[in-house]
Enzyme design. Structure first.
Site, mmCIF file in Angstrom:
data_model
loop_
_atom_site.group_PDB
_atom_site.id
_atom_site.type_symbol
_atom_site.label_atom_id
_atom_site.label_comp_id
_atom_site.label_asym_id
_atom_site.label_seq_id
_atom_site.Cartn_x
_atom_site.Cartn_y
_atom_site.Cartn_z
ATOM 1 N N PRO A 1 0.736 -1.236 0.000
ATOM 2 C CA PRO A 1 0.000 0.000 0.000
ATOM 3 C C PRO A 1 0.766 1.285 0.000
ATOM 4 O O PRO A 1 0.964 1.855 1.050
ATOM 5 C CB PRO A 1 -0.687 -0.080 1.345
ATOM 6 C CG PRO A 1 0.361 -0.744 2.214
ATOM 7 C CD PRO A 1 1.320 -1.406 1.319
ATOM 8 N N GLU A 2 1.189 1.788 -1.081
ATOM 9 C CA GLU A 2 1.471 3.217 -1.133
ATOM 10 C C GLU A 2 0.460 3.771 -2.110
ATOM 11 O O GLU A 2 -0.385 3.029 -2.596
ATOM 12 C CB GLU A 2 2.928 3.478 -1.563
ATOM 13 C CG GLU A 2 3.929 2.977 -0.510
ATOM 14 C CD GLU A 2 5.377 3.250 -0.894
ATOM 15 O OE1 GLU A 2 5.676 4.350 -1.374
ATOM 16 O OE2 GLU A 2 6.210 2.356 -0.710
#
Length: 287
Positions: free
Chosen positions: A2-3
């Site tokens: 998750p970026e």
DNA sequence: ACCTCGACCTGCAAGC
DNA sequence: TGCTTGCAGGTCGAGG
């Protein structure tokens, strides 16, 4: 996974099956994510229609017909899986539960959307739309790096006077919201700036941007655009919601490449630790 | 008000 | 083989 580029990829995967659909049944198999789910989570969600699926930094936001907003974060290891009888998607007789499947959305269109998160650093929360601006998780967030308002002037002003490193400053979600360890390393490499450089050195003494700030903003936007185009990065075989793999990890220039030679210089990529996290950079071409 | 650090969890790979 | 250690894409609260 998750970026910002991964979360945006997830959003684009979920939007076609969730927007316009109603939560017919919601299973909360585990309520102890990053924060405990509210007791009324299931009842408050059931029957609501998703009117829009958005993203703010690394948060996904589902606008609901009830006036609530469902705020979701993937933490370090969260992912969504889409199954069910959806045109254009993989067909399964029913969704099969796997280890760490914590939340299951049975949508009115037949889609089964499952949130899986081994480490449980992810979170879900329901807030009234009217209270969204007071939401502590969203309130302190800095500008969206891909937004028009994010430019060298803004970044320089935010970094002016900061004694901390550029690496730490870019990881600070209050300065710019959505970058994480990978894309900070990659952006600094593209901008030829050392992660150890003091953050304030991208501004002059009045807080105005210098050429480093301009290069850094360009690099941030470019790497995020490139990564989104590639469907994000799939580390450790993490899949996108539709089951496919993003492939930006093959385009990393420094991240996780310790000891390899720099793609466009004579240097060797080095790994150091900054505020407890790995930084990868080329000491030769990042100054 | 800053900044660094540990804590939160599980899984996996490397080393012995 | 089996154990131990360290590491992982994020955030938050405690403490200096």
């Amino acid at each position: 996974m998750p970026e910002l580029p991964e979360v945006e990829t997830v959003r684009r995967g979920l939007a076609p099956v969730m927007e316009g659909a109603r939560f017919e049944r919601v299973e909360a198999r585990r309520g102890d994510l990053r924060w405990p789910l509210p007791k009324d989570f299931v009842t408050r969600l059931t029957g609501a229609t998703v009117t829009g699926l958005g993203r703010r930094a690394k948060y996904l936001t589902a606008d609901l017909s009830t006036g609530d907003v469902l705020i979701m974060h993937l933490g370090m290891s969260g992912s969504f899986r889409i199954e069910g009888e959806i045109p254009g998607c993989f067909h399964h007789d029913r969704s099969k539960l796997a280890a760490h499947d914590h939340i299951v959305f049975h949508m009115s269109n037949g889609a089964v959307v499952t949130f899986n998160d081994p480490r449980r650093f992810g979170s879900m929360k329901l807030v009234a739309r009217a209270d969204l601006d007071d939401e502590p998780q969203l309130k302190g967030l800095g500008p969206e790096p891909l937004g028009n308002e994010f430019d060298a002037t803004l970044l320089a002003a935010a970094c002016a006077g900061k004694k901390t490193s550029l690496k730490a400053a870019l990881l600070d979600q209050r300065i710019v919201a959505g970058l994480g360890n990978i894309y900070v390393c990659e952006a600094l490499y593209r901008a030829h700036l050392s992660p150890k450089r003091q953050a304030s050195t991208i501004a002059d003494r009045h807080g105005k941007p210098n050429e480093r700030a301009v290069a850094l903003v360009d690099a941030i936007k470019a790497v995020l655009h490139d990564a989104i185009k590639a469907g994000g990065s799939s580390l450790r075989d993490h899949r996108q919601a539709d089951g496919s793999l993003g492939y930006f990890q093959h385009s990393f220039r420094v991240y996780d490449r310790e000891g390899e030679s720099c793609p466009d210089g004579k240097g060797t990529i080095k790994r150091i630790v900054q505020s407890g996290r790995s930084t990868f950079y080329c000491p030769n071409c990042q100054k």
